[in-house]
Enzyme design. Sequence first.
Site, PDB file in Angstrom:
ATOM      1  N   ASP A  57       0.851  -1.182   0.000  1.00  0.00           N
ATOM      2  CA  ASP A  57       0.000   0.000   0.000  1.00  0.00           C
ATOM      3  C   ASP A  57       0.889   1.236   0.000  1.00  0.00           C
ATOM      4  O   ASP A  57       1.737   1.398   0.876  1.00  0.00           O
ATOM      5  CB  ASP A  57      -0.880  -0.038   1.263  1.00  0.00           C
ATOM      6  CG  ASP A  57      -1.833   1.135   1.364  1.00  0.00           C
ATOM      7  OD1 ASP A  57      -1.760   2.046   0.524  1.00  0.00           O
ATOM      8  OD2 ASP A  57      -2.647   1.139   2.301  1.00  0.00           O
ATOM      9  N   ARG A 110       5.220   1.922  10.220  1.00  0.00           N
ATOM     10  CA  ARG A 110       5.154   3.143   9.411  1.00  0.00           C
ATOM     11  C   ARG A 110       6.191   4.116   9.964  1.00  0.00           C
ATOM     12  O   ARG A 110       5.917   4.912  10.858  1.00  0.00           O
ATOM     13  CB  ARG A 110       3.742   3.708   9.406  1.00  0.00           C
ATOM     14  CG  ARG A 110       2.751   2.739   8.747  1.00  0.00           C
ATOM     15  CD  ARG A 110       1.366   3.301   8.596  1.00  0.00           C
ATOM     16  NE  ARG A 110       0.465   2.309   7.982  1.00  0.00           N
ATOM     17  CZ  ARG A 110      -0.849   2.452   7.875  1.00  0.00           C
ATOM     18  NH1 ARG A 110      -1.420   3.569   8.318  1.00  0.00           N
ATOM     19  NH2 ARG A 110      -1.583   1.510   7.318  1.00  0.00           N
ATOM     20  N   GLN A 125      -4.118  -3.698  12.759  1.00  0.00           N
ATOM     21  CA  GLN A 125      -5.502  -3.534  12.341  1.00  0.00           C
ATOM     22  C   GLN A 125      -6.074  -4.838  11.818  1.00  0.00           C
ATOM     23  O   GLN A 125      -5.347  -5.768  11.466  1.00  0.00           O
ATOM     24  CB  GLN A 125      -5.636  -2.434  11.291  1.00  0.00           C
ATOM     25  CG  GLN A 125      -4.951  -2.716   9.963  1.00  0.00           C
ATOM     26  CD  GLN A 125      -5.066  -1.537   8.987  1.00  0.00           C
ATOM     27  OE1 GLN A 125      -5.123  -0.382   9.388  1.00  0.00           O
ATOM     28  NE2 GLN A 125      -5.110  -1.845   7.708  1.00  0.00           N
ATOM     29  N   ASP A 236     -14.004   7.387   5.253  1.00  0.00           N
ATOM     30  CA  ASP A 236     -13.410   7.170   6.569  1.00  0.00           C
ATOM     31  C   ASP A 236     -14.508   7.148   7.621  1.00  0.00           C
ATOM     32  O   ASP A 236     -15.430   7.984   7.597  1.00  0.00           O
ATOM     33  CB  ASP A 236     -12.421   8.286   6.916  1.00  0.00           C
ATOM     34  CG  ASP A 236     -11.119   8.189   6.150  1.00  0.00           C
ATOM     35  OD1 ASP A 236     -10.865   7.127   5.539  1.00  0.00           O
ATOM     36  OD2 ASP A 236     -10.349   9.168   6.149  1.00  0.00           O
ATOM     37  N   GLU A 249     -10.405   8.746  13.755  1.00  0.00           N
ATOM     38  CA  GLU A 249     -10.642   7.868  12.618  1.00  0.00           C
ATOM     39  C   GLU A 249     -10.357   6.437  13.041  1.00  0.00           C
ATOM     40  O   GLU A 249      -9.259   6.120  13.505  1.00  0.00           O
ATOM     41  CB  GLU A 249      -9.746   8.237  11.444  1.00  0.00           C
ATOM     42  CG  GLU A 249      -9.913   7.322  10.238  1.00  0.00           C
ATOM     43  CD  GLU A 249      -8.826   7.482   9.199  1.00  0.00           C
ATOM     44  OE1 GLU A 249      -8.461   6.463   8.559  1.00  0.00           O
ATOM     45  OE2 GLU A 249      -8.313   8.611   9.038  1.00  0.00           O
ATOM     46  N   SER A 252     -10.616   3.166   7.486  1.00  0.00           N
ATOM     47  CA  SER A 252     -10.659   3.657   6.115  1.00  0.00           C
ATOM     48  C   SER A 252     -11.078   2.476   5.254  1.00  0.00           C
ATOM     49  O   SER A 252     -10.515   1.387   5.379  1.00  0.00           O
ATOM     50  CB  SER A 252      -9.289   4.180   5.688  1.00  0.00           C
ATOM     51  OG  SER A 252      -9.291   4.571   4.338  1.00  0.00           O
TER      52      SER A 252
END
Length: 334
Positions: A57, A110, A125, A236, A249, A252
């Site tokens: 991604d 990340r 996630q 979102d 959030e 997504s």
Amino acid sequence: MSKTIIPTNYQSILNVYDTQTAIGFIKRCFEEAMTGSLKLKRVSAPLFVNGQSGLNDNLSGVERPVRFDVPSLNDDGEVVHSLAKWKRVALKQYDFHPGNGLYADMNAIRRDEIPDNLHSIYVDQWDWERVISEEQRTMDYLKKVVQSLVNAIAETASRLRTKYPNVNISIDTEISFITSQELENLYPDFTPKEREHAYVKEHPTTFILQIGDVLESGQPHDHRAPDYDDWSLNGDLLFWHDTLQCAMELSSMGIRVDDKSLLEQLKKADAEDRMMFDFHQQVANNELPLTIGGGIGQSRMCMLLLGKAHIGEVQVSLWDDETIEACKDKVFLL
């Protein structure tokens, strides 16, 4: 300067030991609710993919993946940012059909993330994907799936309150759907994050539709990779986090690109060079199933349902000295 802010009178509802037990309970309850409503099967997922596969991604396009060489294969690997593309390929390989799908525990690094109350360089996630028909590539179907996910989160919150009566946090199942353009029209002088904060404060369960394309202001609400979500059929999911008094959030998601929307979005993003990858060729040639999917933050859900002030209370990561100092005596970072 630390971007972490702990509310003055904050005190965790559960101690560290009970928090760990509650995290496991939340994950079990939500998986049961989610898989039942969406007919998902759990599968094993990769921690890394081939760096030249095009399966990683790209997020907003500027984040650098963690790369490493594999001497025995004479190749490089990349730690996944998410499984957005891999899941669609897996659905074809595993011979899933419309109405059924898969989910996996996704763990990522990340490296360019800026840690704060809601962000960490470690990401965990539930990554899920479901095969759909051509007739289901609609806004109404997207909203129906979003409602199913919100109902699953609300059910999890209800079961958590039964087990831990002191954790009195509930989820509003009435979703306010609003497009990113409508949100900009409401708050033309606000930044995208300011718009989210203002709107979600009044609508505690909100789904912002159509993220990625350029708005009338000339800027997108937020950046999205052009090669997995259809920007006209995505969004979102945000909730009001009462402890931090901010919009959070949690997910997504969206209906994925078909051959037409893939080419259009690659052109808009000046990323037509990605057509060199097998994944993109398969989408363009209609060799992959049509799907809907997304990611749901595990740590963030635990934060939301347990009323935590910092993501480091529900996951183990690395924190700078300023964050550690800001949390001193108020928050126990794992």
